[in-house]
Design a protein around this motif. Structure first.
Motif, PDB file in Angstrom:
ATOM      1  N   VAL A   1      10.306   7.721  -7.724  1.00 19.21           N
ATOM      2  CA  VAL A   1       9.088   7.091  -8.257  1.00 19.21           C
ATOM      3  C   VAL A   1       8.022   8.141  -8.561  1.00 19.21           C
ATOM      4  O   VAL A   1       7.354   8.096  -9.587  1.00 19.21           O
ATOM      5  N   ARG A   2       7.863   9.072  -7.595  1.00 19.32           N
ATOM      6  CA  ARG A   2       6.847  10.124  -7.719  1.00 19.32           C
ATOM      7  C   ARG A   2       6.960  10.911  -9.004  1.00 19.32           C
ATOM      8  O   ARG A   2       5.975  11.355  -9.558  1.00 19.32           O
TER       9      ARG A   2
ATOM     10  N   PHE B   1      -7.224   9.300  -4.443  1.00 21.00           N
ATOM     11  CA  PHE B   1      -5.997   9.492  -3.662  1.00 21.00           C
ATOM     12  C   PHE B   1      -4.912  10.259  -4.416  1.00 21.00           C
ATOM     13  O   PHE B   1      -4.362  11.237  -3.932  1.00 21.00           O
TER      14      PHE B   1
ATOM     15  N   PHE C   1      -0.662  -3.499  -8.792  1.00 22.64           N
ATOM     16  CA  PHE C   1       0.000  -4.583  -8.069  1.00 22.64           C
ATOM     17  C   PHE C   1      -0.780  -5.885  -8.202  1.00 22.64           C
ATOM     18  O   PHE C   1      -1.993  -5.890  -8.370  1.00 22.64           O
TER      19      PHE C   1
ATOM     20  N   GLU D   1       3.854   1.476  -1.319  1.00 23.32           N
ATOM     21  CA  GLU D   1       4.397   1.597  -2.671  1.00 23.32           C
ATOM     22  C   GLU D   1       3.346   2.154  -3.626  1.00 23.32           C
ATOM     23  O   GLU D   1       3.650   2.983  -4.482  1.00 23.32           O
ATOM     24  N   ALA D   2       2.111   1.686  -3.451  1.00 25.58           N
ATOM     25  CA  ALA D   2       1.034   2.197  -4.294  1.00 25.58           C
ATOM     26  C   ALA D   2       0.884   3.705  -4.084  1.00 25.58           C
ATOM     27  O   ALA D   2       0.757   4.468  -5.049  1.00 25.58           O
ATOM     28  N   ALA D   3       0.933   4.140  -2.825  1.00 23.13           N
ATOM     29  CA  ALA D   3       0.777   5.565  -2.522  1.00 23.13           C
ATOM     30  C   ALA D   3       1.884   6.378  -3.189  1.00 23.13           C
ATOM     31  O   ALA D   3       1.636   7.448  -3.750  1.00 23.13           O
ATOM     32  N   ILE D   4       3.111   5.847  -3.145  1.00 30.24           N
ATOM     33  CA  ILE D   4       4.237   6.582  -3.726  1.00 30.24           C
ATOM     34  C   ILE D   4       4.100   6.681  -5.245  1.00 30.24           C
ATOM     35  O   ILE D   4       4.320   7.741  -5.834  1.00 30.24           O
ATOM     36  N   THR D   5       3.700   5.572  -5.879  1.00 31.22           N
ATOM     37  CA  THR D   5       3.545   5.652  -7.340  1.00 31.22           C
ATOM     38  C   THR D   5       2.429   6.623  -7.721  1.00 31.22           C
ATOM     39  O   THR D   5       2.415   7.159  -8.822  1.00 31.22           O
ATOM     40  N   LEU D   6       1.501   6.852  -6.791  1.00 33.59           N
ATOM     41  CA  LEU D   6       0.427   7.808  -7.075  1.00 33.59           C
ATOM     42  C   LEU D   6       0.844   9.240  -6.767  1.00 33.59           C
ATOM     43  O   LEU D   6       0.042  10.163  -6.859  1.00 33.59           O
ATOM     44  N   GLY D   7       2.100   9.404  -6.361  1.00 35.24           N
ATOM     45  CA  GLY D   7       2.619  10.749  -6.186  1.00 35.24           C
ATOM     46  C   GLY D   7       2.662  11.251  -4.758  1.00 35.24           C
ATOM     47  O   GLY D   7       2.986  12.408  -4.515  1.00 35.24           O
ATOM     48  N   ALA D   8       2.316  10.407  -3.784  1.00 32.66           N
ATOM     49  CA  ALA D   8       2.315  10.869  -2.397  1.00 32.66           C
ATOM     50  C   ALA D   8       3.747  11.015  -1.882  1.00 32.66           C
ATOM     51  O   ALA D   8       4.622  10.229  -2.240  1.00 32.66           O
ATOM     52  N   SER D   9       3.975  12.020  -1.045  1.00 34.81           N
ATOM     53  CA  SER D   9       5.287  12.167  -0.417  1.00 34.81           C
ATOM     54  C   SER D   9       5.373  11.174   0.739  1.00 34.81           C
ATOM     55  O   SER D   9       4.366  10.564   1.121  1.00 34.81           O
TER      56      SER D   9
ATOM     57  N   VAL E   1      -1.820   6.611   4.763  1.00 32.59           N
ATOM     58  CA  VAL E   1      -1.890   5.174   4.493  1.00 32.59           C
ATOM     59  C   VAL E   1      -1.397   4.345   5.684  1.00 32.59           C
ATOM     60  O   VAL E   1      -2.123   3.512   6.217  1.00 32.59           O
TER      61      VAL E   1
ATOM     62  N   VAL F   1      -3.340  13.989  -3.116  1.00 32.80           N
ATOM     63  CA  VAL F   1      -2.000  14.184  -2.566  1.00 32.80           C
ATOM     64  C   VAL F   1      -1.155  15.120  -3.429  1.00 32.80           C
ATOM     65  O   VAL F   1       0.002  15.371  -3.119  1.00 32.80           O
TER      66      VAL F   1
ATOM     67  N   GLN G   1       2.980  12.196   3.468  1.00 33.90           N
ATOM     68  CA  GLN G   1       1.579  11.927   3.108  1.00 33.90           C
ATOM     69  C   GLN G   1       1.284  10.437   3.186  1.00 33.90           C
ATOM     70  O   GLN G   1       0.225  10.022   3.662  1.00 33.90           O
TER      71      GLN G   1
ATOM     72  N   GLU H   1       0.829  -1.208   0.000  1.00 35.27           N
ATOM     73  CA  GLU H   1       0.000   0.000   0.000  1.00 35.27           C
ATOM     74  C   GLU H   1       0.864   1.260   0.000  1.00 35.27           C
ATOM     75  O   GLU H   1       0.518   2.243  -0.647  1.00 35.27           O
TER      76      GLU H   1
END
Lengths: 298, 358
Positions: free
Chosen positions: B71-72, B97, B80, A190-198, A206, B101, A201, A188
């Motif tokens: 990655v960002r 989400f 996944f 990793e998913a957040a990071i790929t979605l651009g979260a710092s 998460v 963010v 965040q 989860e």
């Protein structure tokens, strides 16, 4: 000390099914005997002392009870206990969360050593924990001369009590979170990071919401221990009335002075704290059980 | 976005996951990284995404070296295998989400977020589930939500790690078709990892076949199936009959039998492994003559084609007997008049030979 994931599991209906089935049902006398032993044990060793605390506390009536609690030394002990808890619990939350985060989400050298050392306060006698601080900060200790030269008091003062409390409550939060976070894995985040979260965040949105029940569970256990700790605090406190006495120490002093009613009055506060802790704990277990069983239903 | 992978190597301890991989993936295509488990395909995908760091080599996205980019900042959408949906958020919040963010200056207003999330949920045909939690969804629904969530930030490339691996066969087939359609609508460059050859052949524009950290072959599904470049490619894709032996003139000697190969560029005595697809293999009656001896084990008639399973005559290798499979048309089956247990010979006009490394 098992992880939250283990003891927060929801109770299944297997007991009733087991009992309803003729093939697996026990005879009546076995049931009565097992139940009898369990209940007697519970009554004698758990319920009786708890009742005794409140009975003794109120032996001299309401007024004496209240008087024992508002007496300046008692108030100062209550205050010191709250201060020690108010400092050690937040510190251990910060430490526990970061240690669990580091252990569960990253691989680094010394990881196993850290996991082992987190448990140290559980395996060491609290008296030893207290002595360690006397050895380090006491008048004859390593930093003793330097501290007295600079007029800083640690041992026989509030800082020592706080330090000892932090030491004994050190593992509670981390121990709860590590297995929980390990079980949840990194997906989860990793998913957040790929979605651009710092990183920040990701943590707030998460990681933390996912472990909130485990964290709360650790925090209330940590708090209960911080307020109830006797051994380690006793060594570093010096038992100065109105200054370095926490509630458990105050109870002991009163008891030694044969002021039983007063001793039990303060003790009843600690017992009350335990009861409150237990009910919050049960509530959290129920909530956490609810969210895990939700996860299981597809 | 085009993806270039330059000389990527990655080891985990003593295990070499990727060995000097170089790869060009043009934009707009749906590409499959195919290979057996442990071949490094997931590691390669994670390196492209930036979730894993390569020991050596570079990842170039849209012509720019992205190796040290976070990655960002890579603008990749990642799906996944186990969905990784945020379990404490509703479906709507999961999809929103990536928008929420964003830094304040780039964050769209609430109304726009709402519209975009609903549009994406419509795209994956799950708008009616927006208030549910992930735990209340089926596996197939979760994976579609995961896809919608990845698409919400408008990534330049979509990376999918075994997207259908955790689903049952029927849902998998349905989602496969759906992914293909989605790709045809959006034309977003996509790379997906799979160990299922059927999935790769059916969905991808181009397949990158990997084995033991190396690339075996890159090509369209047709090329991969019809013209396997290596013996591994032959064995991994589709059903195949395999013969091991030595070259003897225009024959391959397999045990005591002689298999005609029709090639002229082979030196006598070299060890080879020969492959033939079941539909390129023929059965010859009688015990003498050329071809590899075998015994009819089972005749499976379901549908237009009959599959004949044959048991090799030779010694059992590594404890298990060799089986062959031949596809026969109904007419040929009648003409042959096979019966179970009958001794026959098999050979092929389209035999592919590779040097045997074993």
């Amino acid at each position: 000390m098992a992880g939250a994931a283990a003891h927060l599991a929801p109770h299944s209906g297997s007991a009733t099914r087991f009992e309803a089935n003729l093939a697996t049902r026990d005879t009546a006398w076995v049931k009565v005997a097992v139940l009898g032993i369990g209940l007697t044990y519970f009554a004698v060793f758990l319920l009786l002392p708890l009742v005794a605390v409140f009975v003794e506390a109120f032996r001299k009536g309401w007024e004496a009870y209240l008087a024992a609690l508002v007496e300046p030394d008692a108030l100062s002990a209550i205050k010191l206990t709250l201060i020690a808890a108010a400092i050690s619990v937040p510190l251990n939350i910060v430490f526990g969360v970061s240690a669990a985060w580091a252990i569960a989400k990253f691989d680094f050298p010394g990881k196993h050593l850290l996991i082992t050392f987190i448990d140290l306060p559980f395996s060491v006698s609290p008296v030893v924990a207290g002595l360690i601080y006397v050895l380090i900060f006491g008048a004859q200790g390593w930093f003793g001369t330097w501290l007295s030269d600079n007029d800083i008091k640690v041992i026989f003062a509030v800082p020592g009590i706080v330090l000892a409390t932090i030491f004994v409550t050190f593992p509670f939060v981390a121990r709860e979170l590590i297995p929980l976070m390990q079980a949840q894995g990194r997906d989860e985040e990793e998913a957040a990071i790929t979605l651009g979260a710092s990183g920040w965040q990701t943590f707030w949105r998460v990681t933390l919401p996912n472990v909130k029940w485990g964290l709360l569970y650790g925090v209330i256990l940590c708090n209960a221990r911080a307020m109830g700790e006797f051994g380690a605090v006793s060594v570093v406190s010096g038992h100065i009335r109105g200054e370095t006495n926490t509630m458990p120490l105050h109870v002991e002093i009163l008891y030694n002075e044969y002021q039983f009613a007063a001793a039990f009055a303060v003790a009843s506060l600690l017992a009350l704290l335990a009861l409150v802790t237990l009910s919050i704990k049960t509530y959290i277990e129920w909530r956490a059980g609810l969210s895990t069983s939700e996860e299981k239903t597809l | 976005m085009s993806i270039e992978v330059r000389n990527i190597s990655k080891s985990f301890g003593a295990f070499k996951a990727l060995d000097n991989i170089t790869l060009d993936l043009p934009r707009g295509e749906l590409i499959a990284l195919l290979g057996p488990s442990g071949c490094g395909k997931t590691t390669l995908l994670r390196i492209i995404a930036g979730l894993e760091h390569a020991d050596r080599g570079a990842v170039i996205l849209s012509g720019q070296d992205a190796s040290d980019k976070h990655v960002r900042e890579r603008h990749v959408g990642f799906v996944f295998q186990h969905y990784a949906l945020f379990r404490h958020m509703t479906v709507f919040e999961n999809v929103a989400f990536g928008l929420r963010v964003k830094p304040r200056s780039e964050r769209p207003p609430e109304k726009v977020i709402r519209e975009r999330v609903h549009r994406l949920l419509e795209l994956v045909q799950l708008d009616w589930l927006s208030d549910r939690f992930p735990s209340q969804l089926s596996g197939g629904q979760r994976q579609r939500i995961a896809l919608a969530r990845a698409l919400a930030v408008e990534p330049q490339v979509l990376l999918l790690d075994e997207p259908f691996g955790a689903l049952d066969a029927k849902v998998r087939k349905e989602l496969r078709r759906w992914l293909r359609r989605l790709h045809d609508e959006l034309h977003i460059s996509s790379v997906f990892v799979t160990h299922d050859q059927e999935e790769a052949l059916e969905v991808a524009d181009r397949i990158v076949l990997m084995n033991k950290g190396r690339i075996e072959q890159i090509g369209s599904p047709r090329e991969i199936y019809n013209e396997p470049a290596t013996s591994f490619a032959y064995g991994f894709i589709g059903t195949v009959n395999e013969f091991r032996g030595r070259v003897e003139g225009s024959y391959v000697r397999v045990g005591n039998d002689l298999l005609p190969h029709g090639r002229t560029d082979l030196s006598d005595g070299s060890s080879v492994v020969a492959f033939a697809r079941p539909h390129d293999t023929e059965i010859v009656k009688g015990e003498g003559g050329e071809g590899v001896a075998a015994r009819v084990n089972r005749i499976l008639t379901n549908g237009a084609i009959t599959r004949v399973e044959l048991l090799a005559n030779g010694e059992a290798r590594e404890g298990k007997k060799d089986y062959f499979e031949v596809e026969v048309t109904p007419d040929d089956l009648v003409a042959l008049g096979l019966s179970t247990g009958e001794r026959v010979r098999i050979k092929s006009k389209r035999l592919s030979l590779f040097g045997d490394q074993k």
